[in-house]
Design a protein around this motif. Structure first.
Motif, PDB file in Angstrom:
ATOM      1  N   PRO A   4       0.808  -1.228   0.000  1.00 50.62           N
ATOM      2  CA  PRO A   4       0.000   0.000   0.000  1.00 50.62           C
ATOM      3  C   PRO A   4       0.841   1.278   0.000  1.00 50.62           C
ATOM      4  O   PRO A   4       0.484   2.265  -0.629  1.00 50.62           O
ATOM      5  N   GLY A   5       2.011   1.256   0.652  1.00 50.97           N
ATOM      6  CA  GLY A   5       2.864   2.437   0.704  1.00 50.97           C
ATOM      7  C   GLY A   5       3.873   2.527  -0.423  1.00 50.97           C
ATOM      8  O   GLY A   5       4.716   3.413  -0.439  1.00 50.97           O
ATOM      9  N   GLY A   6       3.836   1.585  -1.350  1.00 49.24           N
ATOM     10  CA  GLY A   6       4.791   1.567  -2.466  1.00 49.24           C
ATOM     11  C   GLY A   6       5.482   0.215  -2.549  1.00 49.24           C
ATOM     12  O   GLY A   6       5.132  -0.725  -1.848  1.00 49.24           O
ATOM     13  N   THR A   7       6.459   0.127  -3.400  1.00 49.31           N
ATOM     14  CA  THR A   7       7.183  -1.121  -3.597  1.00 49.31           C
ATOM     15  C   THR A   7       8.192  -1.315  -2.476  1.00 49.31           C
ATOM     16  O   THR A   7       8.906  -0.389  -2.095  1.00 49.31           O
ATOM     17  N   GLY A   8       8.244  -2.531  -1.938  1.00 48.67           N
ATOM     18  CA  GLY A   8       9.190  -2.849  -0.877  1.00 48.67           C
ATOM     19  C   GLY A   8       9.889  -4.162  -1.143  1.00 48.67           C
ATOM     20  O   GLY A   8       9.385  -5.016  -1.878  1.00 48.67           O
ATOM     21  N   ILE A   9      11.042  -4.301  -0.548  1.00 47.08           N
ATOM     22  CA  ILE A   9      11.809  -5.538  -0.685  1.00 47.08           C
ATOM     23  C   ILE A   9      11.030  -6.678  -0.023  1.00 47.08           C
ATOM     24  O   ILE A   9      10.353  -6.471   0.989  1.00 47.08           O
ATOM     25  N   ASN A  10      11.097  -7.856  -0.603  1.00 39.99           N
ATOM     26  CA  ASN A  10      10.423  -9.007  -0.005  1.00 39.99           C
ATOM     27  C   ASN A  10      11.468  -9.941   0.610  1.00 39.99           C
ATOM     28  O   ASN A  10      12.666  -9.636   0.626  1.00 39.99           O
ATOM     29  N   ARG A  11      11.014 -11.061   1.126  1.00 40.06           N
ATOM     30  CA  ARG A  11      11.920 -11.990   1.807  1.00 40.06           C
ATOM     31  C   ARG A  11      13.039 -12.469   0.884  1.00 40.06           C
ATOM     32  O   ARG A  11      14.202 -12.527   1.297  1.00 40.06           O
ATOM     33  N   ALA A  12      12.722 -12.805  -0.362  1.00 41.84           N
ATOM     34  CA  ALA A  12      13.752 -13.286  -1.290  1.00 41.84           C
ATOM     35  C   ALA A  12      14.794 -12.206  -1.555  1.00 41.84           C
ATOM     36  O   ALA A  12      15.993 -12.485  -1.594  1.00 41.84           O
ATOM     37  N   GLY A  13      14.339 -10.976  -1.736  1.00 41.24           N
ATOM     38  CA  GLY A  13      15.263  -9.867  -1.962  1.00 41.24           C
ATOM     39  C   GLY A  13      16.139  -9.612  -0.752  1.00 41.24           C
ATOM     40  O   GLY A  13      17.356  -9.415  -0.868  1.00 41.24           O
ATOM     41  N   ARG A  14      15.531  -9.636   0.424  1.00 46.91           N
ATOM     42  CA  ARG A  14      16.279  -9.407   1.664  1.00 46.91           C
ATOM     43  C   ARG A  14      17.307 -10.515   1.880  1.00 46.91           C
ATOM     44  O   ARG A  14      18.456 -10.257   2.238  1.00 46.91           O
ATOM     45  N   ASP A  15      16.910 -11.759   1.642  1.00 45.02           N
ATOM     46  CA  ASP A  15      17.842 -12.881   1.781  1.00 45.02           C
ATOM     47  C   ASP A  15      19.029 -12.735   0.835  1.00 45.02           C
ATOM     48  O   ASP A  15      20.166 -12.983   1.219  1.00 45.02           O
ATOM     49  N   LEU A  16      18.757 -12.321  -0.399  1.00 41.25           N
ATOM     50  CA  LEU A  16      19.826 -12.152  -1.384  1.00 41.25           C
ATOM     51  C   LEU A  16      20.802 -11.069  -0.928  1.00 41.25           C
ATOM     52  O   LEU A  16      22.023 -11.261  -0.976  1.00 41.25           O
ATOM     53  N   VAL A  17      20.285  -9.939  -0.478  1.00 40.07           N
ATOM     54  CA  VAL A  17      21.152  -8.845  -0.022  1.00 40.07           C
ATOM     55  C   VAL A  17      21.976  -9.300   1.179  1.00 40.07           C
ATOM     56  O   VAL A  17      23.201  -9.112   1.211  1.00 40.07           O
ATOM     57  N   ILE A  18      21.347  -9.909   2.159  1.00 36.08           N
ATOM     58  CA  ILE A  18      22.054 -10.309   3.372  1.00 36.08           C
ATOM     59  C   ILE A  18      23.115 -11.365   3.070  1.00 36.08           C
ATOM     60  O   ILE A  18      24.252 -11.264   3.545  1.00 36.08           O
ATOM     61  N   ARG A  19      22.766 -12.368   2.268  1.00 43.12           N
ATOM     62  CA  ARG A  19      23.752 -13.396   1.910  1.00 43.12           C
ATOM     63  C   ARG A  19      24.940 -12.785   1.181  1.00 43.12           C
ATOM     64  O   ARG A  19      26.087 -13.147   1.430  1.00 43.12           O
ATOM     65  N   THR A  20      24.675 -11.838   0.300  1.00 45.57           N
ATOM     66  CA  THR A  20      25.742 -11.191  -0.460  1.00 45.57           C
ATOM     67  C   THR A  20      26.639 -10.366   0.456  1.00 45.57           C
ATOM     68  O   THR A  20      27.870 -10.443   0.370  1.00 45.57           O
ATOM     69  N   LEU A  21      26.034  -9.579   1.338  1.00 45.41           N
ATOM     70  CA  LEU A  21      26.820  -8.750   2.241  1.00 45.41           C
ATOM     71  C   LEU A  21      27.637  -9.597   3.219  1.00 45.41           C
ATOM     72  O   LEU A  21      28.800  -9.301   3.491  1.00 45.41           O
ATOM     73  N   LEU A  22      27.056 -10.658   3.744  1.00 47.91           N
ATOM     74  CA  LEU A  22      27.777 -11.535   4.645  1.00 47.91           C
ATOM     75  C   LEU A  22      28.895 -12.287   3.910  1.00 47.91           C
ATOM     76  O   LEU A  22      29.966 -12.490   4.462  1.00 47.91           O
ATOM     77  N   GLY A  23      28.632 -12.664   2.676  1.00 45.99           N
ATOM     78  CA  GLY A  23      29.652 -13.328   1.862  1.00 45.99           C
ATOM     79  C   GLY A  23      30.838 -12.419   1.596  1.00 45.99           C
ATOM     80  O   GLY A  23      31.985 -12.858   1.583  1.00 45.99           O
ATOM     81  N   ALA A  24      30.580 -11.138   1.395  1.00 39.49           N
ATOM     82  CA  ALA A  24      31.658 -10.190   1.154  1.00 39.49           C
ATOM     83  C   ALA A  24      32.522 -10.013   2.390  1.00 39.49           C
ATOM     84  O   ALA A  24      33.725  -9.804   2.300  1.00 39.49           O
ATOM     85  N   ARG A  25      31.920 -10.132   3.560  1.00 37.70           N
ATOM     86  CA  ARG A  25      32.672  -9.991   4.813  1.00 37.70           C
ATOM     87  C   ARG A  25      33.643 -11.138   5.021  1.00 37.70           C
ATOM     88  O   ARG A  25      34.721 -10.959   5.576  1.00 37.70           O
ATOM     89  N   SER A  26      33.252 -12.332   4.579  1.00 35.68           N
ATOM     90  CA  SER A  26      34.094 -13.505   4.826  1.00 35.68           C
ATOM     91  C   SER A  26      35.192 -13.677   3.782  1.00 35.68           C
ATOM     92  O   SER A  26      36.080 -14.498   3.957  1.00 35.68           O
ATOM     93  N   ASP A  27      35.138 -12.891   2.712  1.00 30.31           N
ATOM     94  CA  ASP A  27      36.171 -12.996   1.659  1.00 30.31           C
ATOM     95  C   ASP A  27      37.463 -12.321   2.048  1.00 30.31           C
ATOM     96  O   ASP A  27      37.631 -11.531   2.837  1.00 30.31           O
TER      97      ASP A  27
END
Length: 68
Positions: free
Chosen positions: A45-68
């Motif tokens: 209702p307030g506009g487009t928002g990130i969903n669970r799949a999008g959030r999971d992708l961002v978090i996995r990517t950011l955490l993966g970058a930390r461990s590299d």
């Protein structure tokens, strides 16, 4: 359809990271539609928002970058 970080454009990546932090009012309609089509965002209702799949992708990517 499974989307990985490397499938996304720099603009799509930036939008997802910003959406992960909260509302992103300057998100363009075209980019919002693209992220919804990819299954990484949803219309709300307030506009487009990130969903669970999008959030999971961002978090996995950011955490993966930390461990590299």
């Amino acid at each position: 359809m499974t989307v990985i970080w490397d499938d996304l454009t720099e603009e799509e990546r930036t939008a997802l990271k910003r959406m992960n932090r909260g509302p992103y009012p300057s998100l363009s309609k075209a980019l919002a539609e693209r992220l919804v089509f990819l299954g990484l965002a949803e219309e709300r209702p307030g506009g487009t928002g990130i969903n669970r799949a999008g959030r999971d992708l961002v978090i996995r990517t950011l955490l993966g970058a930390r461990s590299d």
